[in-house]
Design a protein around this motif. Structure first.
Motif, PDB file in Angstrom:
ATOM      1  N   ARG A  15      -9.212  36.161  20.624  1.00 43.88           N
ATOM      2  CA  ARG A  15      -8.784  34.804  20.991  1.00 43.88           C
ATOM      3  C   ARG A  15      -9.012  34.544  22.481  1.00 43.88           C
ATOM      4  NH1 ARG A  15      -2.551  33.405  20.449  1.00 43.88           N
ATOM      5  NH2 ARG A  15      -2.555  34.675  22.347  1.00 43.88           N
ATOM      6  N   ASN A  16      -8.631  35.511  23.328  1.00 46.01           N
ATOM      7  CA  ASN A  16      -8.797  35.330  24.764  1.00 46.01           C
ATOM      8  C   ASN A  16     -10.273  35.227  25.141  1.00 46.01           C
ATOM      9  OD1 ASN A  16      -6.055  35.372  25.177  1.00 46.01           O
ATOM     10  ND2 ASN A  16      -5.968  37.546  25.720  1.00 46.01           N
ATOM     11  N   CYS A  17     -11.107  36.057  24.499  1.00 38.59           N
ATOM     12  CA  CYS A  17     -12.538  35.999  24.784  1.00 38.59           C
ATOM     13  C   CYS A  17     -13.118  34.649  24.362  1.00 38.59           C
ATOM     14  CB  CYS A  17     -13.270  37.132  24.060  1.00 38.59           C
ATOM     15  SG  CYS A  17     -13.079  38.759  24.824  1.00 38.59           S
ATOM     16  N   TYR A  18     -12.701  34.168  23.187  1.00 36.86           N
ATOM     17  CA  TYR A  18     -13.218  32.882  22.715  1.00 36.86           C
ATOM     18  C   TYR A  18     -12.789  31.747  23.655  1.00 36.86           C
ATOM     19  CZ  TYR A  18     -14.392  28.882  19.887  1.00 36.86           C
ATOM     20  OH  TYR A  18     -14.932  27.686  19.468  1.00 36.86           O
ATOM     21  N   LYS A  19     -11.516  31.734  24.034  1.00 34.99           N
ATOM     22  CA  LYS A  19     -11.024  30.679  24.928  1.00 34.99           C
ATOM     23  C   LYS A  19     -11.729  30.732  26.269  1.00 34.99           C
ATOM     24  CE  LYS A  19      -6.576  30.026  25.107  1.00 34.99           C
ATOM     25  NZ  LYS A  19      -5.122  30.359  25.197  1.00 34.99           N
TER      26      LYS A  19
END
Length: 208
Positions: A185-189
Motif C-alpha cells: 500500500r505504501n509503495c503504491y501510494k
C-alpha cells in the motif's frame, strides 16, 4: 527494526530537490568543538534560497524537518557569509539522537518537500547506503552535494523500485502478511498517489 530505505528513496524521488552527505566528526559531538549542528555544502544553496547568497552578510532560515518519518524539529539553517562562507543546520532540540559519536560515517539525506518543510533520514548500515546510491545512480564520491535528477521516473518504475528496496530489507524468507500488505500500500501510494474513489483505491492496493 524495519528498514527505512524505501521511504528514503521515495522521498528523494518525489522531492523538489535533495542533498546527501556523510556525517563527519565535526557534525557530531565527537570533537567537542564549539560549533553545533551539521555543516551543509555551499553548493546546496538552491535547496534553501531562491538566489545564491552573497558574501558579507549572514542569513537565517527557519525550517521544519521530519526525521526518519517519525518526529519533527523546528530547525535553523544559517549562512555565515560575513566570515566563514558556510551553511550550518542547527536547533534539533533536546535528546536529538543523530549527533552522537557513533553517527560519524552515517549518511544524511535531506529533501525539500515544499517551501520550508523538509524530510531527513540518517542511514547507518553500509548495505542500505550502497543500495541508496545504486537506486539513484550516484556514488560515494558524489556526496556532500545536490543529488542530480537523472531522469523522470515513471510511476511504474517508482513502484518497482520501492518493491525491490522492501525485498532487500527483509531479514526473513517470507514476511508476515500484514507487512506485505502495508508495504504494498505504501509503495503504491508513493508511486501513484491517492484516488478520490475508495473502491478503486482498494482494488489497486490489492493488485499491488
Amino acid at each position: 527494526m524495519e528498514s527505512l530505505l524505501p521511504q528514503v528513496i521515495q522521498s528523494v524521488q518525489q522531492s523538489e530537490i535533495s542533498y546527501c552527505k556523510f556525517l563527519s566528526a565535526n557534525d557530531t559531538k565527537l570533537t567537542k568543538a564549539h560549533q553545533s549542528g551539521y555543516l551543509i555544502s555551499k553548493s546546496a544553496w538552491s535547496m534553501f534560497l531562491k538566489n545564491k547568497p552573497e558574501r558579507g552578510r549572514n542569513i537565517k532560515i527557519n525550517l521544519t524537518i521530519k526525521w526518519q518519518d517519525d518526529f519533527e524539529t523546528q530547525s535553523i539553517l544559517t549562512y555565515y557569509g560575513a566570515a566563514k562562507n558556510e551553511f550550518r543546520l542547527t536547533n534539533f532540540g533536546k535528546n536529538f539522537p543523530y549527533r552522537e559519536d557513533e553517527n560519524v560515517g552515517d549518511l544524511l539525506v535531506l529533501s525539500r518537500v515544499k517551501d520550508d518543510y523538509y524530510e531527513a533520514f540518517i542511514l547507518s548500515h553500509d548495505e542500505e547506503i550502497e543500495e541508496f546510491f545504486a537506486s539513484l545512480n550516484i556514488s560515494a564520491v558524489e556526496t556532500n552535494a545536490i543529488i542530480p535528477k537523472q531522469f523522470q521516473v515513471s510511476a511504474e518504475d517508482k513502484l518497482y523500485q520501492c518493491f525491490i528496496a522492501f525485498l532487500k530489507s527483509l531479514k526473513t524468507d517470507f514476511p508476515p502478511t500484514v507487512d506485505l500488505a502495508l508495504n504494498a500500500r505504501n509503495c503504491y501510494k508513493g508511486a501513484f498517489g491517492t484516488s478520490s474513489n475508495p473502491d478503486k483505491e482498494i482494488l489497486n492496493w490489492l493488485e499491488a
